[in-house]
Structure formats: C-alpha cells, structure tokens
Design a protein around this motif. Structure first.
Motif, mmCIF file in Angstrom:
data_model
loop_
_atom_site.group_PDB
_atom_site.id
_atom_site.type_symbol
_atom_site.label_atom_id
_atom_site.label_comp_id
_atom_site.label_asym_id
_atom_site.label_seq_id
_atom_site.Cartn_x
_atom_site.Cartn_y
_atom_site.Cartn_z
ATOM 1 N N SER A 171 21.522 7.981 95.779
ATOM 2 C CA SER A 171 21.368 7.864 94.152
ATOM 3 C C SER A 171 20.111 7.688 93.718
ATOM 4 O O SER A 171 19.260 6.816 93.987
ATOM 5 C CB SER A 171 22.534 6.861 93.585
ATOM 6 N N GLY A 172 19.744 8.486 92.733
ATOM 7 C CA GLY A 172 18.357 8.205 91.948
ATOM 8 C C GLY A 172 17.245 8.870 92.807
ATOM 9 O O GLY A 172 16.111 8.935 92.185
ATOM 10 N N ARG A 189 13.768 7.663 91.813
ATOM 11 C CA ARG A 189 13.831 7.240 90.232
ATOM 12 C C ARG A 189 12.951 8.021 89.424
ATOM 13 O O ARG A 189 12.310 7.077 88.651
ATOM 14 C CB ARG A 189 14.034 5.526 89.974
ATOM 15 N N ARG A 708 22.396 -4.293 87.737
ATOM 16 C CA ARG A 708 23.385 -3.388 88.297
ATOM 17 C C ARG A 708 24.872 -4.281 88.421
ATOM 18 O O ARG A 708 24.827 -5.090 88.843
ATOM 19 C CB ARG A 708 22.873 -3.026 89.811
ATOM 20 N N GLY A 757 15.979 3.965 83.313
ATOM 21 C CA GLY A 757 17.039 4.870 83.782
ATOM 22 C C GLY A 757 18.145 4.112 83.931
ATOM 23 O O GLY A 757 18.465 3.113 83.803
ATOM 24 N N GLU A 759 21.704 4.494 86.444
ATOM 25 C CA GLU A 759 22.352 5.102 87.531
ATOM 26 C C GLU A 759 23.579 4.779 87.628
ATOM 27 O O GLU A 759 24.110 3.804 87.806
ATOM 28 C CB GLU A 759 21.656 4.392 89.014
ATOM 29 N N ASP A 761 26.979 5.441 90.270
ATOM 30 C CA ASP A 761 27.485 6.102 91.674
ATOM 31 C C ASP A 761 28.868 5.781 91.763
ATOM 32 O O ASP A 761 29.475 4.701 91.526
ATOM 33 C CB ASP A 761 26.671 5.000 92.590
ATOM 34 N N TYR A 775 25.002 10.058 89.300
ATOM 35 C CA TYR A 775 24.169 10.658 88.442
ATOM 36 C C TYR A 775 23.244 9.698 87.820
ATOM 37 O O TYR A 775 23.544 8.419 87.741
ATOM 38 C CB TYR A 775 25.223 10.899 87.279
ATOM 39 N N THR A 776 21.913 10.166 87.698
ATOM 40 C CA THR A 776 21.159 9.462 87.310
ATOM 41 C C THR A 776 20.282 9.940 85.825
ATOM 42 O O THR A 776 19.974 11.002 85.962
ATOM 43 C CB THR A 776 19.991 9.246 88.300
ATOM 44 N N TYR A 777 20.141 9.212 84.988
ATOM 45 C CA TYR A 777 19.414 9.627 83.843
ATOM 46 C C TYR A 777 18.173 8.778 83.932
ATOM 47 O O TYR A 777 17.837 7.438 83.942
ATOM 48 C CB TYR A 777 20.319 9.262 82.664
ATOM 49 N N THR A 778 17.033 9.407 83.718
ATOM 50 C CA THR A 778 15.534 8.882 83.752
ATOM 51 C C THR A 778 14.992 9.386 82.583
ATOM 52 O O THR A 778 14.744 10.668 82.332
ATOM 53 C CB THR A 778 14.998 9.276 85.245
ATOM 54 N N SER A 816 21.956 14.686 89.998
ATOM 55 C CA SER A 816 23.201 14.171 90.303
ATOM 56 C C SER A 816 23.555 15.031 91.492
ATOM 57 O O SER A 816 22.967 15.935 91.899
ATOM 58 C CB SER A 816 24.351 15.110 89.228
#
Lengths: 930, 447
Positions: A171-172, A189, A708, A757, A759, A761, A775-778, A816
């Motif tokens: 992830s990331g 990341r 997290r 960002g 994350e 998972d 899915y990671t949004y950065t 992703s």
C-alpha cells in the motif's frame, strides 16, 4: 443439529509424531440411512481462536484429504459409517490426531495448538512459519510502528520475479520502471527513490548506482525472500535517512526442520513474436577501460576496441529460463541450523517506443518537435543470487548467525534507433529530411555482496544485547557502451514528385565509453535492551559505518576515416580512427569519496496500559563526507569535506481501543543526504547545457506525522485507513539558475515541500475467494525555480527565472492495487489477478517553466496461478502486462511552432513525447517443495 | 550482577553521549582553494620557457617555448609584443600544450612584425595541417579579454591534454565560455585547424580582416558561434572550410541572444568535407540566432547561405551577397533545398546569383573553375590548393560584378566593450560598397 467440539489434550508421553488430543464441545447427530457421509469443519488456533489456513486434514490410511481454505474450513466427503481417524497437521503446530464417529454428516471445530517446545527450542522466526500471509498480517498487527509486510507465500503466488515488482503490491508504493517497462525503483507515498533506503536483513546495503545512494530493486530475485517489510515510520534504532520509507528484504531463514525447494521455469515475451530480438557478441568486451587495464598514462589504439560488440545480429524468439533452489535444515538438538538458496533468472524483454525530443521555443517557452525517435530495445537480463545463513544457538540465550548474500544483475541491451529530424532541414515538407540511424550495444553488470556476523545475547531476563559486524560491496560495471551512427535522408524530386533515399553513410563520430564504480562498507551495530519492569523496555545502541567509494568514467571518440563511407552491410568494412587516446580523465565521474556515519540512540517502550503502548526516543547521526575529484586545476574544490549532525526524535503510540482494533499515531524526524556525486564541485560545459556540483547542499530534513486506524476481524482480513503528512525542509532538486548571464543546471535546496495523503487498505477473504486492495491519495507540493524563455522589450531573445509549484517527481495523486485471489485447497489451485493503477505523475522535471513531462495514468494487469499436480510438485504460470498497457507521456503545453511536422499527433493542447509498448511476458514452471 | 552493571553502564554511557551534543549541526564545508596566487611566475627578461601560472610580458622579437600548458590566472595578464615567436611543444604522449586564459591575454603584432604561434619547425609541413599539434587559446569563464592582432596561428586543435578543461575531448583553436569575455581577432592568420577554429559559448567578438586556410579536417566550422555571442564578422577570407565558414546559433546556456552581423567576407570551396544530408552551408543562421548578412562573396560552396527554420527569422536579413558556382549541383543549392522557405523569407531583392559560371567575381589571381565536382567531393583526397590561399589573389579585377553592389546603410552590431577600450579597442570597420573582403576602394583585409 449436534455440534461436537474437540480440543487438544496436553497429556504427553505418547510417542513422538502423533500428538494431540481432542475435546468435544458439542456435536450434531442427524440420523441418516446412507453409508457415505460428509465431514465439514473448521480448524482454529487454540489460543487466539483464529482460523488456520492451509492445514492438512487427512483421513488416516487413505488418499482422502482436504486443505483448509482462507477461513480455516475443510470438507471431507465419502466417509464410510463408523469411526474416522482424522489427522490435522500444520507447520509450527502440534499435529492433531482424532477419532470421529461418522453415522451421518458431521460438522466440527478443531483446535490446533502451537508447538511451544519447538518454538523455544530454536529461534522463533526460524521455526514458526513466517512464509504465510497469516503470519505477515499478525506481525503487522503486532508491530510497534507503521509497516507493511508481504509474505513469502504471497511473493511465490504473485506474478512478480523481482523485488522491485513486489513493492507495488504494498500500500502506498508505486514503481519507477526501466526502459523495458519493468519495475526498478519504489516510490513510497509519493516520495522519490532518493528519499528511501534498502536493507537486507535489517542491514543497510551499498548501492551500485554511479551517482546515487538508492539501490535498484530489480537486482534482487524475489525467490530468495522470506518476506518484504516496508516501514513507513522510523524508530530510533533504525537509520534516520528515509523520508518515504524503508524496504527491508528479509531473506530466507534457517528452518526448523528439513526444507527443500526447487523451481524451474521458462517463457518468453510476446514482443519477439512480431519482431526479431537483436543481439551482439559481448565476449571480447573488456570490463575495464584501456587506461584502467594499462595504467593512466596509456594511449589507447584502435585495436583496443573490438568489432564484436558493434556487430549486431538478430535471432528468433528467445526463451527465458528460471531456476531456483533452497535447502535448509537444523540438527537434532536444534542448536545448528542453516540454509542455502540460489536463484538464476535469464529473461528477455524489450520495448517498441516512440520518443519525441522537443526544443523549447526561445520566444514562447513552448515545446516543439526536434527529433522523432523510433526506438527498439532488446534486453537480456541475467539475474542471479545466492545466499546462505547459518546459526548456532547454545539454548542458553546466546546465538550467533553468519549471513552472506551475493546478487548479480547483468543486462545486455541493444537499442536500435531511427531518428527523423523534424526541427530543421524539412524544407521539402513532411516525409523528407534528414534521418539518422543508431545502433547501441550496452551491458551493465551490477553486483552486491554482503556478509554479516550477528550475535544475540540474552544475559538474563532483563538484559539483552545484539551486535552485527557487516562488510558489504556494491559494484557497477558498464563497459564499452558503443553506439554507431549512420546518416541518410529522403528528398523529393520537385519535377517528378518522387521521393528518394540518400545513400546510408557512416556519420563522422561515434563513441564508446566505460563507466564503473565500487562501494565498500564496513559497519558495526551494537544494541542493548534493559527491561527493568515488565511494562518498560529501555534500549540504547551505537552504529558506525565507513564507506569508501570510487568511480571511473572514460569515453572515447572515434572518427570515420576515410570521411565518406557507405554502409556495406558488413560492419567489419567500416574503418575509423581514435580521436582521444587518453580517454576522458577529467570527466566529473572520476572521483573518490568516503563517508563516515556514526549514530547513537536511546529508546524506550512503555506499556502504559494493557492496550496502550508508547515507544520512542532519539537518535543522533553524525556524517562526515570527504571527496577527491579528478577535475582540472581550474575547477575549485577538487578536494573537500562536509560534516553535519542531526538529532532525530520519534514517538510512536499504539492504542488497541477495542480487541482487534488498533489506533496508531507517530511522529518522527528524518533526513535525506545529498547523493555522493551532486555535492562534488564538478563542472560540465557542453554547448547546450552547463552543470555544476554543489558542495553547499544541505541535507533534507523532514518532520513526518502518521495516524492510522487498523481493524483485523480475522487473521487474514484487515481494514486500515491512515493519514500521513510530511514537512520536507530543504528538498534537493536540480534546476537551472542564471549566474553572470549564463544558466547552470545545479542541484539546490528549495525551501519547504509538503506531502500528505490518505491510505486505505482492505483485505477480505470469503471461502475460496480473496480480495486484497489498497488505494492511496497523495498530494505534494514543491516550489522550485524554472527558466522562462521570452523576447524582451528590445526584441532580443533571453531567459528569466520564475518560481513554479508542482507535485514531487513520481508522485501520483491516485494509486491503487487490487488483487483477486482464488484458492481451492482441495485440488491445490491458486489463482491471482493483480491490477495496479498508477495515476498521472511527473516522470521528468523540466528546467523550463511548465514543460515537465507527465506520464498518463495507466492500469497494468498481471495474472499468476499455481496448481498442485502431485505430492510436493506444483506447476505455475505468470503472465505480466496482460493488457499491453503502453507508457504514454506528455508535455502539457501546445506545439505552436511546427505541429505540421508530425501530422499524426494532435499537439494542439499537449505534446506527446513518449509512447512505449512492452507486450506480455509469459512464464510457465514447475516447483518442488518439501 | 557484574554483567548487569556492565549493561546498565553501556546504556547509560550511550545515552549520556547522545545528549552530550544534542543539537543539529549545519553542514561544515571545507573545499580546497586553487585561487592561491603564490604559485604565479612573473615573466622576466631571462624567461624563455613558458608553463604553469604566469603573468607579465613576452619581449619583442624573442622566441618562447611552451613547455607545458600556460595558465593566465584570474585577474592576471600576459602581453605579447610584436615579433614574438611562440613554439608549443607536446607532452610525452604527443598532445600539444595550450594557453588557458582565466584573465587577460593581449598579443598585438604589427604588419611588419607579426607574432607567430606555432609548433617546432620540423612539424610545420602541409601534411600536418589537420593534425592538431597544439591547443591554441582556451578561456575559462572568468577570462576578461583576449586581444589578438597580426598573429599567425598554425596547426591548432586535437584532444585536450590531461589536466586541461577539455581533456580527452575535442579542443577548438579558440574557446570562450562567457558572454562577458571579450575576444578580438584582427588581421590574423589561421593555417590548419583540426576542428572548429573558434567556438564561442558566449563572448563579445570582433573578427575582422583575418585569413583562414585548412580549417576542419572532416568537420568543424570556422566560427561555430553558440548562445551569448555578440559582435561582427567582416573582411575575412575563408577558404576550404569543412562544414560552415560562419555559423551563428543561439543554442546554449546564455541569456544573451546571439547577434552577429556577417558582412564583406569572401568564402570559397567550403562545406565539402562533412558528408551527410543538410551539412555544410558557408554562412548559416540557426536556433534563435539573429543578425544581418550582407556584401559577402560565396564561391563554389556546397550550398548557398542558409537560414534554418528555428533561427530568429524576423531579425535576420540577407542581401547583396554574390554566389558563384562552377557545377550545377552547387547552383541547385543556392537556395538550400532543405530550408527553402526559411531562407527565402530573409532574402532581399539585391542578391546576385544565376546559372553556373554566371557572375564570376573576377579575382585577380585565382581560377574559379579549376576543380571538378569529384574533386570537391573527394574528402581527404581533395587537391590541397582547394583549401589554401598560396599565391592566389582574391582582390577584384575591374569589371567584377561584386564592385559597387554593396549595402552600406547598416551599422555593425553595437557591442558594449568593458575591457577592450582605449588602445585595446577593437578596429571595427564599416561595410563597403564593394562585395567581399577586398574592396577596390577603402580599407579591407590587409593580407
């Protein structure tokens, strides 16, 4: 419905192998007249009550067996009426032997107990089977800081052959790929490779890169790995120079009992079904340049340079070959254990590429077409690795381990190029003009060797010490890269309207060059832990590393003689003279450097409450970097040194506010050192660019914050959502700066960058199906100076500096990864479809305002499958890049100057500068596992 | 217990050390300083050999031997008086030495007492013209002024020697790297150069009344101008260049636009020793360069004057130039076929060109039609006479179509000289009403 529950009996003394007892909780009788019955059940771990996956459930004395699925369930059919003797076994657990009365269909729950003796008898990780995904999840759950783990079993079942490609399943993490579309570096990341470091078994390894610190991850074959651990937060006992993350390659450990694995595979890339694979003979290529072989004063002659590696030939479809083997064992008293594992991968890949070079218009700062390059790569990669590990455990708390690893990646690449000049010389319109043909041969040999002697001492229940003595070498040889050039062109006969080709002539110049470098590291780690009370652990340690690095570069220019020579079809007809027989001794890549890093840390771990833990401390890192370069005396700073010191505090809090629910938060400060090369004050003065090193570069310092939430409903299922933010002070970027009416490309520190960002998972298994995804949004932001070309008020073309804010190079806003898994234990079938989405990102930062090259978002789809064919034998298949996804990249500005020169591309809004196709790689193989 | 104490001690010690210096420390950078002036030698009366860092004056009429690379350090000056002969030797491996200018070099000969910068006598043969036997003048970015008048340069080029800025790379006859360096070449001769004679990566230039022969073995331009170069090229005689005679370009790292006026030059037999489509064009403007080009005579070159599509076309003008060709292939390329539109767009109404053998400039002593097309294309087997002046005389006979056809109502590019002032000021000459470098009336090339 009666439900029977069985549990283990602790009565010992029953002879060795068959151990275990059953306890009945409840069971269901349903009267049934049939003589064949079905036994359904699930197997759980007695302590944690979590399902055991892949346990063997066998009707004793028969071929009737089942393997538990993701939820620990199994089904045995066709059991005759009467007593059924069932055996359940799984590595690391006591084997359970039980009798079940079958008079109708039965459903039961069986409990397995961890084999405690076995665990304490040897090192825990050596015995407890860490290869399973389950244990990976369990370790993630138990970890003190933010990390992700990919288990050996996942690696084995994945479509990936190298460690680089595995990282994209984390992830990331996204990948930076090489010319052939294969993964090479991890972007964690949104932080570029320079902000991450790589460990092997917790020890930092040197890089074979000629300029940089980062280690190419495609050098490691994946089948040597026990697991891949990606840490996204740093503890005080970890080296402090990662802002993105740390890749720790945990190699196969000495097992608790005899372990044998062997694997053989083959396959091909479908690209070479459509075109030939182009190759050259590299046998006569000298690893070292003529001056390295014969001494610095040597004057090279044409005869020092063989024809073989500029003599290109084609061959039909090349087949890959993959072999790996691992054998491990432990002696009877469990004191001695060892493993030896080797891997060899010979793979052929390639690319068909359109590469457009652009020129920045001097009055509008917009890109326009310069050269359209049609490129074809044919690359053979021979990746081999061997690693061994031996341990001795006196069973009184003292353990010594000796670990050695050697990896070697040889790439042999042919690049064929046909360049059509679009910028000039097309007075007769599209379809005419100058055409240049190039053939390049290159081989690169990268090697990393590491040996570590490690001791762990449990002096008593309160004190523990461990130490490591490490020697590592990394080398890179890039010998005799040779590129031959020919010129031709197309002209239009104005009266007849006929196009005709000019003769194919050798160009005047061609070059051959050697580049090689070597790093040698000697390091010592010493850690002490003191546990005064149960809830508190204090530790302190020291680390020191001395690195020596040398780099050599020699380039030779050849000139066609006689001047005019037409291509005869035979390279051996070509004659040339050597222009610079001394090579290029003052090239900036001729340098030697050394670096001393010493670190001290103090750290605590405090269980404030049963479900609340705080861990933290501070690390001090001191760096002394020294260099000697071979620049001419006119360059200042041929000898120099840089020293600095950093205090790096961190705090990590884990709060299990509900069973199976964790909340974590952490803060850590970390650094990223300038690369070895960029601080050396070199000068490059080419016609079209000038470059300078920068000894005054500051290391980058980052403040990193993580929050997290984790939920582990079952041992395999998990849900995590996290937020991170980083404040990055003095990030290093190369940019053009104007000084005394001249522009220089120079690495510099650029204020403060930010990167944040979210994350997500998710892993969920339902029966035979599994879903794993992240899915990671950065979002990141950096402001650097750029050049704008413009026409001033006096009508002269000139340039100015302007600030531009953009995302960090390599950072995609959206990334992703989704894997669909199917597991049928009964027939021994595993299938996996893995999708990676990498959103648009900058792959190349331009020195000119708004001219950065953006890769378009893309989806890559890979497939893998494994099927048991006989006891201990499996066949497997891996198919990469099912969709033949191209790499497409653009400059997001229009071409207003010469769009008509490439009428097949729409450049009214943005200019397409790269379009690469890699096709599918297919691998089929056979595996043996004991 | 002992172990426990030891352990506790270790932890306490490490923690203690950790906090004993618990501060970030900024980078402490130490680099060596080569600007040490103690190693500079001052040239005296008794000096006969030159090498290393030097300052001072080379005495009139004396002969000096370059025993190593001569470096004129930043802010230092070497002055060469008339009649000096400088002989450049080679290092053990056969690479000739060079003069590296980080400060100022002034070499002013006179018509009667020219300065000669050459190689040992035994090497001065015609067979060696393209060998590149010494390194000429290589300027660093700090160079202020290079003033060269009435100097004969011979056998320039080859690879840079070890320890020089261009070690192992192509070394040009002259090289400057800064828009602030002033480079003046007047009334000089260049006889033999392996690659480009002069590659300004920025400079203020005045190149007037020079004679260039045997330039470019198998490529290379007379003046390969890159970005950041401003000035004038006029009254030069250029014979037998490999690729281009004068090629202004604004390619490069400078923020000053290349702006060069090229006028009243005579260019012969150029562009033939660099094979390949689009290569070779005597006077050629490209990549954002600007300037005016008038009053030139172009004879038997591979193609006519050319402007590529990427030049600063609105600020370029060509006119009053005379083209002459012996062979049809040359005449077909008077307007270069690979850049027709861009070239035509800058041409004025007064260009002089026609069919083959039309518009013969009528040189006093030179047979313009003596070579066959095959001889032009013969590469290294070209007749030597194609590339040297020898006994030829390129002054104009009366009746020449080049007489009186010139444009005079334009000014040379205005250059803001900082160092070339007073008696070091450049001798800039205005355009003449006759074409070429030898006008029938008024001053021109003095050779």
């Amino acid at each position: 419905m009666n439900v029977k529950k069985y549990s283990t009996d602790n009565s010992s003394g029953v002879a060795a192998f068959w151990r275990g007892v059953l306890m009945l909780a409840c069971f269901l009788w349903v009267s049934d007249a049939r003589s064949q019955h079905t036994l359904k059940g699930n197997v759980i771990e007695s302590m944690s009550r979590i399902p055991v996956i892949s346990a063997h459930v066998v009707v004793k004395g028969t071929q009737n067996y089942s393997i538990t699925d993701f939820e620990g369930r199994f089904v045995l059919k066709n059991l005759p009426t009467g007593q059924a003797q069932i055996t359940i076994s799984y590595t690391g657990f006591k084997t359970l032997d039980t009798l079940i009365q079958m008079t109708s269909d039965v459903e039961i729950t069986l409990e397995l107990e961890e084999d405690v003796k076995l665990i304490y008898g040897a090192q825990v990780s050596g015995v407890k089977d860490k290869i399973s995904d389950e244990s990976a999840r369990s370790d993630e759950r138990k970890a003190h800081h933010v990390l992700n783990i990919i288990s050996a079993r996942s690696i084995e079942l994945s479509p990936d052959l190298t460690v680089a490609n595995i990282t994209q399943r984390v992830s990331g993490v996204s990948l930076e790929r090489n010319n052939n579309g294969d993964g090479q570096h991890a972007i964690v990341r949104g932080m570029d490779k320079r902000y991450n470091y790589t460990l092997v078994n917790g020890i930092k390894i040197p890089s074979p890169d000629p300029k940089n610190r980062y280690v190419p991850l495609d050098i490691f074959p994946s089948d040597l790995l026990d697991r891949l651990v990606v840490s996204k937060a740093l503890l005080p006992n970890m080296e402090g120079d990662a802002i993105g993350g740390v890749m720790d390659l945990k190699m196969k450990d000495a097992p608790g009992e005899l372990y044998i694995m062997a694997n053989i595979g083959t396959g091909f890339n479908t690209l070479f079904l459509d075109r030939d694979y182009q190759t050259f003979d590299r046998q006569n290529v000298s690893r070292k340049s003529p001056q390295q072989v014969n001494g610095i004063g040597y004057r090279a002659v044409v005869e020092d340079f063989p024809y073989e590696n500029i003599d290109f030939s084609t061959k039909g479809l090349p087949f890959n070959s993959l072999y790996s083997v691992a054998v491990g064992n432990r002696n009877k008293n469990k004191k001695w254990g060892g493993i030896i594992a080797g891997s060899y991968q010979n793979t052929f890949r390639g690319a068909n590429s359109m590469f457009m070079t652009t020129f920045i218009d001097q009055s509008t700062n917009l890109p326009y077409y310069e050269i359209m390059q049609k490129r074809q790569f044919s690359t053979e990669q021979v990746r081999s690795g061997i690693h061994t590990k031996f341990d001795y455990n006196n069973r009184k708390g003292h353990k010594i381990e000796l670990y050695s690893a050697y990896v070697n990646l040889q790439a042999r690449e042919n690049r064929s190029r046909v360049d059509t000049i679009l910028k000039i010389g097309r007075g007769q319109g599209p379809g005419t003009g100058r055409v240049e043909i190039r053939e390049r041969s290159r081989q690169e040999i990268q090697q990393i060797y590491n040996t570590t002697l490690q001791g762990t001492h449990e002096w008593n229940r309160k004190f523990k010490t461990d130490w490591s003595l490490v020697y590592s070498i990394a080398t890179n040889d890039d010998p005799d890269m040779a590129e031959i050039k020919w010129l031709t062109g197309v002209t239009l006969n104005n009266t007849t309207g006929q196009y005709s080709y000019e003769p194919v002539l050798y160009d005047r110049d061609f070059t051959r060059r050697w580049q090689n470098n070597k790093d040698a590291d000697l390091a010592l780690y010493w850690n002490n832990t003191y546990t005064p009370i149960r809830r508190l652990e204090l530790s302190a340690g020291v680390m020191g590393r001395l690195k020596g690095r040398e780099s050599h570069f020699n380039s030779f220019l050849f000139r066609t003689s006689p001047i005019r020579q037409e291509w005869s079809g035979q390279i051996r007809d070509y004659t040339f003279t050597l222009f610079n027989n001394i090579g290029t001794p003052t090239d900036p890549l001729n340098y030697a450097s050394s670096e001393e890093v010493t670190a001290l840390y103090g750290m605590f771990r405090w269980m404030i409450m049963d479900n609340l833990q705080a861990m933290g401390g501070v690390r001090r890192e001191t760096t002394l970097f020294e260099w000697v370069s071979n620049a001419p005396p006119t360059v200042r700073g041929r000898v120099g040194s840089i020293s600095y010191q950093d205090m790096l505090p961190s705090l990590h809090i884990k709060y299990a506010f509900l069973p199976k629910h964790n909340l974590r938060t952490s803060y850590f400060k970390s650094i990223s050192r300038p690369s070895f090369f960029e601080v050396i004050p070199y000068e490059i003065n080419e016609d079209d660019f000038r470059e300078r090193g920068n000894p005054f570069l500051q290391r980058t310092i980052a403040h990193n914050f993580d929050l997290r939430y984790e939920y582990f409903p079952t041992p395999l299922d998990q849900f995590m959502i996290g937020f991170f933010t980083k404040e990055i002070i003095n990030p290093i970027e190369s940019a053009l700066a104007i000084h005394l009416q001249t522009m220089y490309l120079q690495p510099n520190n650029f204020g403060v960058a930010r990167n944040s960002g979210i994350e997500v998972d998710l892993t969920k298994y339902i029966g035979q199906f599994g879903f794993r995804g992240f899915y990671t949004y950065t979002l990141s932001e950096i402001t650097t100076s750029k050049i704008v070309r413009f026409r001033d008020n006096n009508g002269n073309l000139t340039s100015r500096e302007e600030l531009q804010t953009r995302p960090l190079q390599g950072q995609s806003r959206h990334i992703s990864n989704v894997s669909l898994l199917y597991k049928n234990s009964r027939i021994g079938l595993d299938l996996q479809l893995a999708m990676v989405y990498t959103g648009e990102r900058i792959i190349s930062v331009s020195p000119y305002l708004d001219n950065d090259i953006w890769q378009r978002g893309f989806v890559q789809l890979d497939f893998s499958g494994e099927k048991k064919i006989k006891k201990q034998f499996f066949i497997y298949a891996k198919i990469n890049n099912l969709l033949n996804t191209p790499l497409l990249a653009d400059i997001r500005l229009p071409n207003t100057f010469n769009p008509e020169q490439a009428p097949y591309i729409d450049s009214s809004k943005s200019v397409l500068v790269r379009e690469d196709f890699y096709r599918q790689t297919i691998i089929l193989g056979l595996k043996y596992k004991l | 217990m002992k172990k426990t104490m030891l352990q506790l001690g270790a932890i306490a010690l490490i923690t203690g050390m950790l906090f004993s210096a618990c501060k970030d420390k900024d980078s402490d950078v130490n680099i060596d300083d080569d600007n040490d002036t103690s190693g500079i030698t001052t040239i005296t009366e008794s000096t006969t050999e030159l090498q290393g860092m030097m300052r001072g004056t080379l005495r009139e009429g004396k002969t000096y031997v370059l025993k190593g690379d001569l470096i004129i350090p930043e802010n230092e000056e070497v002055v060469v008086l008339p009649g000096v002969t400088l002989i450049a030797e080679k290092d053990a491996s056969g690479i000739g030495f060079e003069i590296t200018v980080l400060g100022t070099l002034v070499a002013e000969g006179t018509k009667d007492k020219p300065i000669r910068m050459t190689v040992p006598e035994a090497d001065r043969t015609e067979a060696n013209v393209f060998k590149g036997l010494w390194g000429g003048i290589q300027c660093g970015e700090s160079a202020k002024l290079v003033l060269l008048r009435w100097v004969k340069f011979e056998y320039l080029g080859d690879q840079g020697g070890p320890g020089t800025p261009r070690a192992g790379r192509t070394r040009y006859g002259f090289w400057t790297q800064s828009s602030n360096t002033e480079f003046i070449l007047e009334d000089c001769w260049v006889y033999g150069c392996k690659d480009d004679v002069y590659r300004p990566n920025g400079a203020k230039i005045n190149l007037m009344r020079n004679t260039f022969e045997f330039c470019g073995e198998n490529g290379g331009d007379g003046l390969n101008v890159k970005a950041g170069t401003v000035g004038n090229i006029a009254y030069n005689l250029f014979i037998g260049g490999a690729t281009n005679a004068f090629k202004p370009s604004n390619e490069g790292s400078a923020v000053v636009q290349t702006n060069i006026n090229v006028y009243n030059n005579t260019v012969l037999n150029s562009g033939w020793r660099r094979p390949g489509m689009s290569r070779g064009a005597n006077i050629n403007y490209e990549v954002g360069a600007r300037g005016l080009s008038y009053n030139n005579i172009i004879v038997n070159c591979k193609r006519g004057m050319r402007v590529l599509e990427d030049a600063d076309i609105p600020n370029i003008s060509f006119d009053h130039n005379l083209y002459y060709a012996t062979h049809q292939e040359m005449a077909d390329e008077f307007i270069p076929s690979d850049a027709v539109t861009s070239t035509q767009s800058v041409l004025g109404q007064n260009m002089i060109y026609g069919a083959i053998t039309e518009n013969n400039p009528l040189f006093v002593n030179y047979n313009v039609d003596r070579f066959t097309y095959a001889e032009y294309e013969a590469g290294e087997s070209q007749p030597a006479d194609m590339n040297k002046v020898g006994s030829s005389n390129f002054r104009l006979n009366s009746g020449s179509p080049a007489i009186g056809k010139g444009k005079t109502d334009f000014a040379p590019v205005n250059v803001n000289w900082q160092y070339a002032t007073g008696n070091r000021a450049p001798g800039i000459m205005q355009p003449n009403k006759d074409l070429g470098c030898y006008p029938t009336s008024g001053p021109g090339n003095n050779h």
